[in-house]
Design a protein around this motif. Structure first.
Motif, PDB file in Angstrom:
ATOM      1  N   ILE A  66      -5.076 -24.604  -8.062  1.00  0.00           N
ATOM      2  CA  ILE A  66      -4.570 -24.160  -6.519  1.00  0.00           C
ATOM      3  C   ILE A  66      -3.778 -22.980  -6.307  1.00  0.00           C
ATOM      4  O   ILE A  66      -3.652 -22.595  -5.380  1.00  0.00           O
ATOM      5  CB  ILE A  66      -3.646 -25.484  -6.121  1.00  0.00           C
ATOM      6  CG1 ILE A  66      -2.595 -25.616  -6.897  1.00  0.00           C
ATOM      7  CG2 ILE A  66      -4.661 -26.618  -6.014  1.00  0.00           C
ATOM      8  CD1 ILE A  66      -1.623 -26.943  -6.381  1.00  0.00           C
ATOM      9  N   GLU A 104      -0.817 -26.840  -0.926  1.00  0.00           N
ATOM     10  CA  GLU A 104      -2.021 -27.671  -1.091  1.00  0.00           C
ATOM     11  C   GLU A 104      -1.672 -29.021  -0.561  1.00  0.00           C
ATOM     12  O   GLU A 104      -2.811 -29.570   0.012  1.00  0.00           O
ATOM     13  CB  GLU A 104      -2.358 -27.557  -2.658  1.00  0.00           C
ATOM     14  CG  GLU A 104      -3.373 -28.360  -3.217  1.00  0.00           C
ATOM     15  CD  GLU A 104      -4.818 -27.867  -2.804  1.00  0.00           C
ATOM     16  OE1 GLU A 104      -4.763 -26.805  -2.608  1.00  0.00           O
ATOM     17  OE2 GLU A 104      -5.746 -28.688  -2.587  1.00  0.00           O
ATOM     18  N   ASN A 133      -4.893 -16.043  -3.012  1.00  0.00           N
ATOM     19  CA  ASN A 133      -5.746 -15.228  -2.269  1.00  0.00           C
ATOM     20  C   ASN A 133      -5.616 -15.685  -0.719  1.00  0.00           C
ATOM     21  O   ASN A 133      -5.839 -14.524   0.051  1.00  0.00           O
ATOM     22  CB  ASN A 133      -6.944 -15.681  -2.611  1.00  0.00           C
ATOM     23  CG  ASN A 133      -7.446 -15.221  -4.082  1.00  0.00           C
ATOM     24  OD1 ASN A 133      -7.009 -14.260  -4.526  1.00  0.00           O
ATOM     25  ND2 ASN A 133      -8.014 -16.121  -4.728  1.00  0.00           N
ATOM     26  N   LYS A 167      -5.914 -20.186  -5.445  1.00  0.00           N
ATOM     27  CA  LYS A 167      -6.459 -20.335  -4.235  1.00  0.00           C
ATOM     28  C   LYS A 167      -5.425 -19.808  -3.004  1.00  0.00           C
ATOM     29  O   LYS A 167      -5.691 -19.149  -2.251  1.00  0.00           O
ATOM     30  CB  LYS A 167      -6.626 -21.811  -4.092  1.00  0.00           C
ATOM     31  CG  LYS A 167      -7.025 -22.139  -2.616  1.00  0.00           C
ATOM     32  CD  LYS A 167      -7.311 -23.860  -2.447  1.00  0.00           C
ATOM     33  CE  LYS A 167      -7.094 -24.338  -1.279  1.00  0.00           C
ATOM     34  NZ  LYS A 167      -7.222 -25.603  -1.195  1.00  0.00           N
ATOM     35  N   TRP A 168      -4.040 -20.255  -3.290  1.00  0.00           N
ATOM     36  CA  TRP A 168      -3.042 -19.950  -2.231  1.00  0.00           C
ATOM     37  C   TRP A 168      -2.728 -18.409  -2.413  1.00  0.00           C
ATOM     38  O   TRP A 168      -2.690 -17.903  -1.330  1.00  0.00           O
ATOM     39  CB  TRP A 168      -1.927 -21.025  -2.240  1.00  0.00           C
ATOM     40  CG  TRP A 168      -2.637 -22.270  -1.688  1.00  0.00           C
ATOM     41  CD1 TRP A 168      -2.821 -23.458  -2.575  1.00  0.00           C
ATOM     42  CD2 TRP A 168      -2.801 -22.682  -0.516  1.00  0.00           C
ATOM     43  NE1 TRP A 168      -3.341 -24.364  -1.854  1.00  0.00           N
ATOM     44  CE2 TRP A 168      -3.236 -24.119  -0.416  1.00  0.00           C
ATOM     45  CE3 TRP A 168      -2.900 -21.807   0.707  1.00  0.00           C
ATOM     46  CZ2 TRP A 168      -3.775 -24.535   0.670  1.00  0.00           C
ATOM     47  CZ3 TRP A 168      -3.251 -22.680   1.947  1.00  0.00           C
ATOM     48  CH2 TRP A 168      -3.759 -23.915   2.008  1.00  0.00           C
TER      49      TRP A 168
END
Length: 849
Positions: free
Chosen positions: A11, A761, A17, A14-15
């Motif tokens: 996660i 998330e 980015n 992901k965040w």
RNA sequence: GCCGGGAUGUUGGAAUUGGUAGACAAGCUAGAUUCAGGAUCUAGUGGGCCCUUUCGCCCGUAGGGGUUCAAAUCCCCUUCCCGGCACCA
């Protein structure tokens, strides 16, 4: 079966980015976007991009400012939170030299590493404002500010005794030298006379001293700056030399003791030494002066326990009593302070006393010491004696009277001295800002016109001084070095460069308007953003960087280019993160993975050798460096962030304990399991749609948590307890059978600044469309926290004996009645007389028997 | 030597600023779960006494003294640790 367990490795990137792509933390340059929002400029001391990269100590302050920046955004502030690179300097240049590549390449490589390391931690910087001091776009304006200094005659060339470091092939500033050694490498430094650029920081000494009263800085740092500036008020006293026309001046803070001045001392460098020395003493004096000249500063200060000196044969006339007193030369008098000569008053000065005792010089007390005072100098107050018209006056009155007397006779005048010296601003290095100046054939110094800035660094083939000792830039080809003006006059460029401090003197201004191609910053941006509301960094910059930056800022203020007198309204120093190191009796260090604990001792696994454990600064040579990467690999960035802050108050130094990271990692896992069903990845079935106050206990807890986390985060120093309050909530919510989902969402918003990835998330899994970074900060309801009943502690003679439950705000009588009725209390006061009954409302009662 | 900061369980640290010392973690102990390791959950955890009952008592915030009904907190002295300055006249 797929499980949806807490997985930071998935996660977090992901965040990161998503934030990057959406430019989530961009601060707009458009003033219209600023309207209606209070501004908050929160700044980190940018890192010097050496090749070593970050260790775990660097991000502590960065994490704290990031948490505060994120909370301020959620509270509706317009936040400026930038990051950049201090990228000129010696370490980079030496790497370049060693690898035989251009320093710009080393710099880029280092910056890439730093940027990547910092981005991994998930900080909310506005990366559109990234700057580096070594880029021509930036140093163009550093040169421009230098021209302002030059215009105001605050930059000048002078032949000055400099701290020359032979090992480095450069001069150093006073601030970079301690005990005759370069503070960074320990290389010895010697005195040389060289023509150098100086900045007249002494012209601002008083303002630097006064305005420090107006800023919210730690008292210790303020005091260090005051000491560095070292203002002292006294008198310049003129002495004539017996049987000659010559005279000299000494500075003293104790004019009241002038009648006790029994000899004078010149520094070995004093220009009059040569002239006044009698033939009889000449060879001896000459030998002493030569010896002093060849001593390094280290030798002169370190070997200073024994006073040395020689008599010149000359005598000075003490202006107070017209007595002839001998003039000596001694190296305990420094040429660099005052006039390089002193009047010696052994009776009231430790150093003079010691010198007088060594050379059997007369001692005359001029302040009456107490009757039982021994055979030593007396520095305390008392009535003047042996001092003619001063007799009977205390020190303060004597000083005033003597100063008036000297001034009226034209033999002296009140004077203020500073310890602060002008700032030596040249370096014989390549990797720094070139000076935008040219020396013409006739010797005049000309500024490069503003339109021709920046003066870029020329390519050269070797980054070393020339064989004849000129700086590396002297290796540049003539088309850079030689200038022909339109009127035909010829000149040569300055080949020194500026010191590393130059770029960091104003970087906080460039962030406000980082892409402005026509100005260093716009007046509009400056008026809006300045001053920096909070500046966080280590105390190692207490004097150097912070004093230089304040000086430049004041010059810019005088130029009308900035609107505040001081750049940094509030300063906060984070403590150091230390680490355990393991060292055997031979001094050899072992890494933590090489040792293990057995029966309370730390032994080397392979050999069984006993080691001593100690807590020290992190350094490669001690094998105790922990990097952010290794922590992130094992526990994730959110756990790293939490532990950086949970370790203790931000201002305090504490040892890193990797086991401690596990505690906060477990906390994050519990948060995850509280919110997310690990089988489905959906919100946990424990979360209900019930009203937030359906469980009064939990409702109270979350309100208390909001209050505590908000207050502790705002304090900057107490983020460790903010985290422990969040742990209390999670413990309570874990114990509860169900948790209202709204309550959980409130909690997630509190946690979001601290652990931004996991909260984004969960927020998304809760079906929220907006980022939690853009959510609003919760408020607590004070009504909820009011209690109906309170526990009142009952003491007997100050010792805790019982607790009773009473309605809130019970009267003193009610408390007294209830307390005396309590069984346990009765046991303790049985048969005794109650003398006094003290009640602290809603808290405590103490019965004195 | 001078200036500034500090000393609280085994460890990192809390303590509403004079009012329940040890919150929250780490570690350790015991139990549950597990093939096992790990992870997780539950309980306990400053020292001592009593364990005739979880009832209760004594001691305890570097050491010593003081102020106070009451001190980790305020005052004085001492020791040690960290940071800065240091022949600045």
């Amino acid at each position: 079966m797929e499980r949806y367990t807490y997985d930071p490795a998935a996660i977090e990137p992901k965040w990161q980015n998503i934030w990057e792509e959406r430019k989530t933390f961009r601060t707009l340059d458009d003033p219209k976007a600023w309207e209606g929002k209070p501004k908050y400029y929160i700044l980190d001391m940018f890192p010097y991009t050496s090749g070593a990269g970050l260790h775990i100590g660097h991000p502590e302050g960065y994490t704290a400012t990031d948490v505060l920046a994120r909370m301020r955004r959620m509270q509706g502030y317009n936040v400026l939170h930038p990051m950049g690179w201090d990228s000129f300097g010696l370490t980079i240049e030496r790497t370049a030299e060693r690898e035989n590549i251009h320093p710009a390449i080393v710099t880029e490589r280092n910056i890439d590493k730093f940027r990547q390391q910092i981005k991994q931690i998930g900080f909310s910087y506005d990366w559109d404002r990234e700057i580096s001091t070594s880029s021509p776009d930036y140093y163009k304006w550093t040169q421009w500010i230098f021209l302002k200094l030059h215009e105001k005659e605050l930059a000048y060339l002078a032949d000055v005794p400099v701290n020359w470091c032979p090992a480095l092939g450069t001069v150093l500033s006073n601030e970079e030298v301690k005990d005759g050694k370069y503070v960074e490498t320990g290389d010895p430094v010697e005195r040389r006379l060289m023509r150098q650029w100086m900045l007249k920081i002494t012209a601002y000494a008083d303002r630097l001293l006064e305005d420090i009263e107006d800023v919210d800085w730690p008292e210790g740092i303020k005091e260090m700056q005051r000491n560095w500036i070292g203002k002292s008020e006294g008198v310049d006293v003129d002495f004539t030399i017996k049987d000659t026309d010559a005279s000299f001046t000494v500075f003293t803070t104790r004019p009241d003791t002038l009648f006790g001045a029994t000899y004078c001392v010149f520094s070995p460098e004093h220009p009059l030494v040569e002239q006044i020395t009698t033939d009889e003493h000449r060879s001896e004096v000459q030998a002493y002066v030569d010896e002093a000249k060849n001593k390094t500063d280290l030798q002169r200060t370190d070997l200073a326990k024994e006073k040395t000196g020689v008599f010149t044969g000359a005598y000075a006339i003490n202006p107070a009593n017209n007595t002839a007193i001998p003039i000596w030369v001694a190296d305990y008098v420094l040429m660099g302070y005052g006039t390089g000569a002193i009047m010696a008053v052994p009776a009231e000065d430790d150093r003079d006393w010691e010198f007088a005792k060594t050379f059997d010089l007369p001692i005359v007390r001029t302040v009456q010491p107490p009757s039982d005072f021994g055979d030593e100098p007396y520095l305390g107050d008392g009535p003047s004696i042996n001092s003619d018209f001063l007799n009977g006056l205390n020190i303060q009155d004597s000083k005033e009277r003597m100063t008036e007397w000297l001034e009226s006779k034209g033999k002296g005048k009140a004077q203020v001295q500073y310890r602060l010296r002008d700032w030596l601003f040249s370096r014989q290095r390549y990797w720094g800002e070139p000076f935008p100046t040219v020396q013409l054939e006739d010797g005049t110094i000309m500024s490069v016109p503003e339109s021709e800035l920046p003066v870029e660094l020329p390519p050269i083939d070797e980054y070393k001084p020339t064989p004849d000792g000129k700086p590396p830039l002297a290796r540049a080809s003539d088309d850079w070095l030689m200038i022909t003006l339109p009127d035909g006059r010829k000149g040569v460029r300055e080949t020194n460069t500026m010191p590393q401090w130059a770029g960091s003197c104003w970087y906080y201004l460039r962030y406000m308007d980082a892409h402005n191609a026509t100005e260093a910053w716009s007046a509009e941006a400056e008026r809006y953003w300045m001053p920096v509301d909070l500046y966080v960094g280590g105390a190692e910059h207490a004097v150097l960087h912070l004093l230089y930056a304040r000086f430049w800022h004041k010059v810019l203020y005088d130029c009308g280019l900035v609107s505040t007198k001081e750049p940094f309204q509030k300063l906060f120093n984070q403590g150091m993160i230390l680490a355990y190191s393991y060292q055997d009796d031979n001094g050899k260090y072992y890494s933590p993975s090489e040792v293990e604990e057995r029966d309370g001792e730390w032994l080397v696994k392979e050999s069984g050798v006993r080691t001593n454990t100690q807590i020290e600064k992190m350094s490669k040579s001690r094998f105790n460096v922990v990097t952010p990467e290794e922590v992130i690999d094992a526990y994730g960035a959110d756990a790293l962030r939490l532990y950086e802050l949970f370790i203790g108050p931000l201002s305090v130094s504490a040892p890193w304990q990797t086991r401690g990271v596990e505690g906060v990692y477990r906390f994050l896992q519990r948060v995850w399991r509280l919110a997310i069903d690990e089988d489905t990845g959906d919100p946990s079935s424990k979360l209900t749609d019930a009203a937030v106050d359906s469980d009064p206990e939990l409702w109270k807890v979350i309100n208390q948590t909001i209050k505590d986390v908000t207050e502790d985060t705002e304090s900057i120093d107490k983020m460790n307890t903010a985290i422990s309050h969040m742990m209390v909530f999670v413990n309570a919510a874990t114990q509860a059978a169900t948790v209202p989902k709204e309550t959980m969402k409130t909690f997630l918003r509190l946690l979001a600044p601290y652990a931004p990835h996991i909260t984004e998330e969960i927020w998304e899994r809760f079906g929220e469309a907006e980022l939690i970074a853009h959510a609003t900060w919760p408020h607590h309801d004070p009504e909820v926290l009011k209690r109906e009943e309170v526990t009142i502690v009952i003491q007997v003679n100050g010792k805790l004996r019982s607790r009773i439950q009473l309605p809130v705000d019970a009267s003193n009588e009610e408390v007294e009645e209830a307390a005396l009725a309590d069984e346990r209390i009765q046991k303790h006061i049985d048969g005794k007389t109650v003398r006094k009954f003290i009640v602290v409302p809603n808290r405590l009662a103490n019965i004195v028997v």
